[in-house]
Design a protein around this motif. Structure first.
Motif, PDB file in Angstrom:
ATOM      1  N   CYS A   1       0.823  -1.220   0.000  1.00  0.00           N
ATOM      2  CA  CYS A   1       0.000   0.000   0.000  1.00  0.00           C
ATOM      3  C   CYS A   1       0.852   1.265   0.000  1.00  0.00           C
ATOM      4  O   CYS A   1       0.350   2.349  -0.309  1.00  0.00           O
ATOM      5  CB  CYS A   1      -0.914   0.020   1.224  1.00  0.00           C
ATOM      6  SG  CYS A   1      -2.357  -1.039   1.078  1.00  0.00           S
TER       7      CYS A   1
ATOM      8  N   LYS B   1     -12.144   5.115  -0.801  1.00  0.00           N
ATOM      9  CA  LYS B   1     -11.911   4.935  -2.235  1.00  0.00           C
ATOM     10  C   LYS B   1     -13.147   4.275  -2.863  1.00  0.00           C
ATOM     11  O   LYS B   1     -14.061   3.817  -2.188  1.00  0.00           O
ATOM     12  CB  LYS B   1     -10.645   4.143  -2.522  1.00  0.00           C
ATOM     13  CG  LYS B   1      -9.543   5.011  -3.133  1.00  0.00           C
ATOM     14  CD  LYS B   1      -8.384   4.212  -3.644  1.00  0.00           C
ATOM     15  CE  LYS B   1      -7.370   5.108  -4.329  1.00  0.00           C
ATOM     16  NZ  LYS B   1      -6.696   6.018  -3.403  1.00  0.00           N
TER      17      LYS B   1
ATOM     18  N   GLN C   1     -13.782   1.506  -4.307  1.00  0.00           N
ATOM     19  CA  GLN C   1     -14.123   0.136  -3.920  1.00  0.00           C
ATOM     20  C   GLN C   1     -12.947  -0.486  -3.184  1.00  0.00           C
ATOM     21  O   GLN C   1     -11.816  -0.004  -3.284  1.00  0.00           O
ATOM     22  CB  GLN C   1     -14.485  -0.706  -5.142  1.00  0.00           C
ATOM     23  CG  GLN C   1     -13.322  -0.978  -6.081  1.00  0.00           C
ATOM     24  CD  GLN C   1     -13.765  -1.684  -7.352  1.00  0.00           C
ATOM     25  OE1 GLN C   1     -14.522  -1.146  -8.149  1.00  0.00           O
ATOM     26  NE2 GLN C   1     -13.288  -2.911  -7.524  1.00  0.00           N
ATOM     27  N   PRO C   2     -13.199  -1.570  -2.432  1.00  0.00           N
ATOM     28  CA  PRO C   2     -12.119  -2.226  -1.690  1.00  0.00           C
ATOM     29  C   PRO C   2     -11.386  -3.241  -2.559  1.00  0.00           C
ATOM     30  O   PRO C   2     -11.830  -3.600  -3.650  1.00  0.00           O
ATOM     31  CB  PRO C   2     -12.870  -2.926  -0.558  1.00  0.00           C
ATOM     32  CG  PRO C   2     -14.191  -3.284  -1.183  1.00  0.00           C
ATOM     33  CD  PRO C   2     -14.512  -2.154  -2.126  1.00  0.00           C
ATOM     34  N   LEU C   3     -10.257  -3.704  -2.045  1.00  0.00           N
ATOM     35  CA  LEU C   3      -9.547  -4.841  -2.626  1.00  0.00           C
ATOM     36  C   LEU C   3      -9.906  -6.078  -1.810  1.00  0.00           C
ATOM     37  O   LEU C   3      -9.728  -6.086  -0.586  1.00  0.00           O
ATOM     38  CB  LEU C   3      -8.041  -4.608  -2.591  1.00  0.00           C
ATOM     39  CG  LEU C   3      -7.146  -5.817  -2.918  1.00  0.00           C
ATOM     40  CD1 LEU C   3      -7.382  -6.323  -4.330  1.00  0.00           C
ATOM     41  CD2 LEU C   3      -5.672  -5.472  -2.714  1.00  0.00           C
TER      42      LEU C   3
ATOM     43  N   TYR D   1      -5.499  -3.971  -9.025  1.00  0.00           N
ATOM     44  CA  TYR D   1      -6.289  -2.899  -8.408  1.00  0.00           C
ATOM     45  C   TYR D   1      -5.809  -1.543  -8.905  1.00  0.00           C
ATOM     46  O   TYR D   1      -6.625  -0.681  -9.264  1.00  0.00           O
ATOM     47  CB  TYR D   1      -6.186  -2.967  -6.889  1.00  0.00           C
ATOM     48  CG  TYR D   1      -7.091  -1.971  -6.180  1.00  0.00           C
ATOM     49  CD1 TYR D   1      -8.348  -2.360  -5.717  1.00  0.00           C
ATOM     50  CD2 TYR D   1      -6.708  -0.641  -6.001  1.00  0.00           C
ATOM     51  CE1 TYR D   1      -9.187  -1.455  -5.079  1.00  0.00           C
ATOM     52  CE2 TYR D   1      -7.544   0.267  -5.378  1.00  0.00           C
ATOM     53  CZ  TYR D   1      -8.784  -0.142  -4.923  1.00  0.00           C
ATOM     54  OH  TYR D   1      -9.613   0.763  -4.316  1.00  0.00           O
TER      55      TYR D   1
ATOM     56  N   TYR E   1      -7.952   1.212 -11.023  1.00  0.00           N
ATOM     57  CA  TYR E   1      -8.156   2.576 -10.552  1.00  0.00           C
ATOM     58  C   TYR E   1      -7.718   3.576 -11.620  1.00  0.00           C
ATOM     59  O   TYR E   1      -8.381   4.595 -11.846  1.00  0.00           O
ATOM     60  CB  TYR E   1      -7.393   2.825  -9.249  1.00  0.00           C
ATOM     61  CG  TYR E   1      -7.695   4.187  -8.648  1.00  0.00           C
ATOM     62  CD1 TYR E   1      -8.830   4.382  -7.870  1.00  0.00           C
ATOM     63  CD2 TYR E   1      -6.874   5.282  -8.904  1.00  0.00           C
ATOM     64  CE1 TYR E   1      -9.128   5.631  -7.347  1.00  0.00           C
ATOM     65  CE2 TYR E   1      -7.164   6.528  -8.393  1.00  0.00           C
ATOM     66  CZ  TYR E   1      -8.293   6.700  -7.613  1.00  0.00           C
ATOM     67  OH  TYR E   1      -8.591   7.944  -7.107  1.00  0.00           O
TER      68      TYR E   1
ATOM     69  N   ASN F   1      -3.439   3.046  -4.835  1.00  0.00           N
ATOM     70  CA  ASN F   1      -3.486   1.883  -3.949  1.00  0.00           C
ATOM     71  C   ASN F   1      -4.794   1.842  -3.165  1.00  0.00           C
ATOM     72  O   ASN F   1      -5.409   2.879  -2.899  1.00  0.00           O
ATOM     73  CB  ASN F   1      -2.309   1.912  -2.981  1.00  0.00           C
ATOM     74  CG  ASN F   1      -1.014   1.502  -3.648  1.00  0.00           C
ATOM     75  OD1 ASN F   1      -0.877   0.372  -4.113  1.00  0.00           O
ATOM     76  ND2 ASN F   1      -0.063   2.420  -3.736  1.00  0.00           N
ATOM     77  N   PRO F   2      -5.231   0.650  -2.762  1.00  0.00           N
ATOM     78  CA  PRO F   2      -6.487   0.538  -2.009  1.00  0.00           C
ATOM     79  C   PRO F   2      -6.377   1.131  -0.616  1.00  0.00           C
ATOM     80  O   PRO F   2      -5.299   1.153  -0.021  1.00  0.00           O
ATOM     81  CB  PRO F   2      -6.730  -0.977  -1.942  1.00  0.00           C
ATOM     82  CG  PRO F   2      -5.357  -1.586  -2.060  1.00  0.00           C
ATOM     83  CD  PRO F   2      -4.604  -0.669  -2.984  1.00  0.00           C
TER      84      PRO F   2
ATOM     85  N   ILE G   1      -8.974  -3.158   2.494  1.00  0.00           N
ATOM     86  CA  ILE G   1      -8.571  -4.483   2.018  1.00  0.00           C
ATOM     87  C   ILE G   1      -9.320  -5.528   2.833  1.00  0.00           C
ATOM     88  O   ILE G   1      -9.308  -5.491   4.066  1.00  0.00           O
ATOM     89  CB  ILE G   1      -7.054  -4.682   2.153  1.00  0.00           C
ATOM     90  CG1 ILE G   1      -6.307  -3.600   1.361  1.00  0.00           C
ATOM     91  CG2 ILE G   1      -6.647  -6.066   1.676  1.00  0.00           C
ATOM     92  CD1 ILE G   1      -4.808  -3.606   1.586  1.00  0.00           C
TER      93      ILE G   1
ATOM     94  N   SER H   1      -7.349  -1.400   6.759  1.00  0.00           N
ATOM     95  CA  SER H   1      -7.396  -0.108   6.075  1.00  0.00           C
ATOM     96  C   SER H   1      -6.028   0.550   6.204  1.00  0.00           C
ATOM     97  O   SER H   1      -5.301   0.324   7.178  1.00  0.00           O
ATOM     98  CB  SER H   1      -8.489   0.793   6.658  1.00  0.00           C
ATOM     99  OG  SER H   1      -8.300   1.024   8.037  1.00  0.00           O
TER     100      SER H   1
END
Length: 699
Positions: A269, A312, A314-316, A343, A347, A366-367, A370, A379
């Protein structure tokens, strides 16, 4: 007035407290805001907005005018105070209708809010200002309750609103916050006189009242009705999120796996900016991440702007089984890296597909959130508060999805709408106004011996410069006292015996679970024994070697394993002593151990430089005032060696250095900060913090 009972929200109004505020409507509005913000089911950190209107004397005309007091830009209703609000002339705000040119004019309108300022000490007015100002009510709440957003995000939201509240609530379809949305609220009220509130599609809730208490009760009652409706729907449906697909691991195993995985995730991340982590495995989280519908709902993203701005789009979701073996971190990284790269690419596609001609540059791809089914939710953000809040917001989003799915079906914002908010020029301007980050922001420091003395002073300094701190010591009572001196989201503690490898491992595990990993380790734990050679026992020798030397070795060994997993480099600082360089009487055990610490630093620096891991030493001398070591027999031993009394020691040590200065724990802390925050291209070095002792000069 009787205490009200609610099942789904907390009734926190205290009559005595409110009575103490008298007829001060602004104080009552702030009080209402704070107790609303104290319930995360009602609104999360930084979310929502509240206001009140009062009659004030115009300082220029001396005439009575109506003034609206409202939460300013970037504030939080849970902690709102007078410094965080804006005061505007209501009539001037409403007169902006005469110059508004349409949706393309929204950004210009925000600048015009400043022409409506009544209170010159106001915080910058937020984008929600016209939403409150164009409504006539004395007290207004704009909230993001999970239950209401579930209604707002359901595919048939307007119909559901009618079903729950009949003709007592209005409904306005999704629209980005701004002046036009204020006009839509005004129109909804004019078309539906007598309503008690308005549901904003995919967004939230507006409620109001003639007094602060009436407004508060109206908000709670409306939220309670929505919550009851959703609870009934869930019971009728029998299960949520399509039922369970993955079985949760036991709580202790979840924590163990999370601690093992955190440094790997943090490193990935942090490919563009170093991040701080947070972990949650609450029942709400586990129900969602273990469900059959996870892979349907997670890619849809969140619906409320306040949610996805922090989590963000959406999540990973990790494709790791609950039986994954984490003993080989390289093998786990080989599985994680493609998921992160995918991911980031998705994005970038989202950005390039939706960007406008004047859009800001793409942000970190980056997410933030997660998900690891069966284990929990991670997070990552720029600091602990931000990452914790991101986690809380996604939990709000989970509650919204549950409610909307129970009602009918969950809907999220279209990607273009989401992008236009995420990359709104006004949002970018707000980000640009954020204070400059401190030198050690985004870093995590573990300090041994931090229950007091030099260790606590070092922890204080590193925290002051922006770091998150893991305090360790063998005495839990001292650690609790030390932790209590920091604000929330700054520090945690772990009882740690540095002579025990497992105890050290547990301290690092705490660092990983709380903050995602480690960046700085300071070995400050120590003790001192001053005796003539013939009085020195084997036990004395072993204790000094175990705490000072073996402890440093094991701390470094385990720290380096974590630092290499993260791939972000790091710092190891040994708090040694002038006594490792200078021969003195009655000091064979202590001086030998300190010399070993110093040379170990040189050896480690030579070995770890290629991994960008810097290893340095700070040598204190004569730190008497505030030092734990000098509270014991050491002070008596040194006084005896020099033929003086204990009370004379501070002056004695000050007189013998070149600067004639008393050395304090804070001075040692400054030396540590210099090495980790300023001298970032230094390794294998020694900084003497001793006022200048010629016989201790390194060269």
């Amino acid at each position: 007035m009787s205490i009200k009972t609610f099942k789904h929200v907390n009734y926190l109004w205290n009559e005595q407290k409110a009575a103490e505020l008298g007829d001060d409507q602004v104080a009552l509005f702030l009080y209402r805001s704070n107790i609303l913000g104290a319930d995360l089911r009602i609104t999360n950190y930084g979310g929502g907005n509240t206001s009140c209107k009062t009659i004030e004397k115009d300082p220029l005309t001396n005439e009575e005018v109506e003034v609206m007091w409202i939460k300013g830009s970037g504030g939080d209703i849970g902690t709102l105070n007078r410094a965080g609000i804006a005061g505007l002339y209501t009539e001037r705000l409403r007169n902006l209708k005469k110059v508004y040119k349409g949706l393309h004019d929204e950004d210009r309108m925000v600048g015009l809010f400043n022409h409506c300022i009544y209170d010159l000490d106001s915080r910058a007015p937020s984008i929600d200002t016209p939403l409150h100002g164009l409504l006539p009510f004395k007290h207004i709440d704009h909230l993001h309750p999970d239950a209401l957003i579930a209604v707002a995000a359901a595919k048939d939201s307007e119909k559901v609103t009618k079903e729950i509240w009949g003709d007592t609530m209005g409904w306005v379809p999704w629209q980005r916050p701004g002046f036009d949305l204020g006009l839509q609220l005004e129109k909804c009220l004019n078309d539906n006189p007598g309503i008690r509130g308005i549901v904003l599609g995919s967004h939230g809730l507006f409620t109001w009242g003639d007094t602060s208490y009436e407004c508060y009760m109206n908000s709670l009652e409306v939220i309670e009705m929505a919550s009851e409706y959703i609870t009934k729907k869930i019971k009728e449906k029998g299960s949520v999120f399509g039922g369970q697909k993955v079985q949760s691991l036991a709580a202790d195993i979840r924590k163990e796996k999370a601690a093992q995985l955190m440094p790997l995730l943090r490193g990935l991340c942090s490919s563009e900016n170093r991040m701080i982590g947070h972990f949650s495995d609450s029942d709400v989280v586990l129900e969602y991440i273990n469900s059959n519908d996870l892979y349907k709902l997670a890619p849809m993203g969140t619906s409320c702007p306040d949610h996805f701005l922090r989590t963000k789009i959406q999540p990973l979701v990790l494709d790791l089984g609950t039986d994954e073996d984490f003993s080989n971190s390289e093998a786990v990284l080989d599985k994680l890296k493609p998921a992160f790269e995918k991911y980031r690419q998705e994005y970038a596609t989202y950005y390039n597909t939706c960007k406008r001609d004047n859009s800001p540059a793409m942000r970190d791809p980056n997410p933030v959130i997660i998900i690891y089914p069966g284990v929990g939710m991670f997070s990552f953000a720029k600091n602990k508060q931000t990452t914790r809040v991101a986690s809380e917001f996604y939990i709000n989003a989970i509650n919204v999805m549950r409610g909307a799915e129970a009602i009918s079906a969950y809907t999220s914002l279209p990607r273009q709408e989401a992008f236009d908010i995420e990359y709104w020029l006004l949002e970018e301007a707000k980000l640009q106004r954020m204070p400059k980050e401190k030198p050690l922001s985004r870093k995590v420091a573990l300090v041994t011996g931090a229950g007091g003395g030099i260790g606590k002073a070092i922890a204080d300094k590193l925290a002051e410069e922006g770091a998150n701190i893991v305090l360790t010591d063998i005495a839990e009572d001292r650690l609790k006292e030390a932790e209590a001196t920091y604000k929330r989201d700054v520090a945690t503690y772990a009882v740690c015996d540095v002579t025990n490898a497992n105890s050290i491992a547990q301290a690092y595990k705490k660092a990983c679970l709380e903050f995602g990993g480690i960046d700085i380790v300071v070995h400050s734990a120590g003790l001192a024994i001053s005796k003539p050679l013939e009085a020195h026992t084997e036990q004395d020798w072993d204790l000094l070697q175990n705490v000072l030397v073996k402890g440093q070795f094991e701390l470094a060994k385990q720290a380096v394993a974590l630092l290499k997993q993260q791939g972000l480099g790091g710092d190891f600082i040994s708090i040694a002593s002038k006594n490792g360089l200078v021969s003195g009487p009655n000091n064979v055990g202590y001086g030998t151990a300190k010399a070993a610490q110093q040379h170990m630093v040189r050896l480690l620096a030579a070995e770890l430089g290629s991994d960008d891991i810097r290893v340095n030493t700070v040598n204190p001398d004569g730190v008497i005032v505030g030092s734990k070591i000098w509270e014991g027999d050491w002070a008596e031993g040194r006084a005896k060696a020099y033929g003086i009394s204990v009370d004379e020691l501070p002056a004695h040590y000050a007189k013998r250095n070149l600067l004639n200065k008393i050395i304090y724990p804070a001075d040692i802390a400054d030396g540590v900060f210099a090495l980790v925050g300023i001298l970032t291209k230094t390794t294998g070095n020694i900084i003497n913090v001793d006022g200048g002792m010629a016989n201790a000069f390194v060269r």
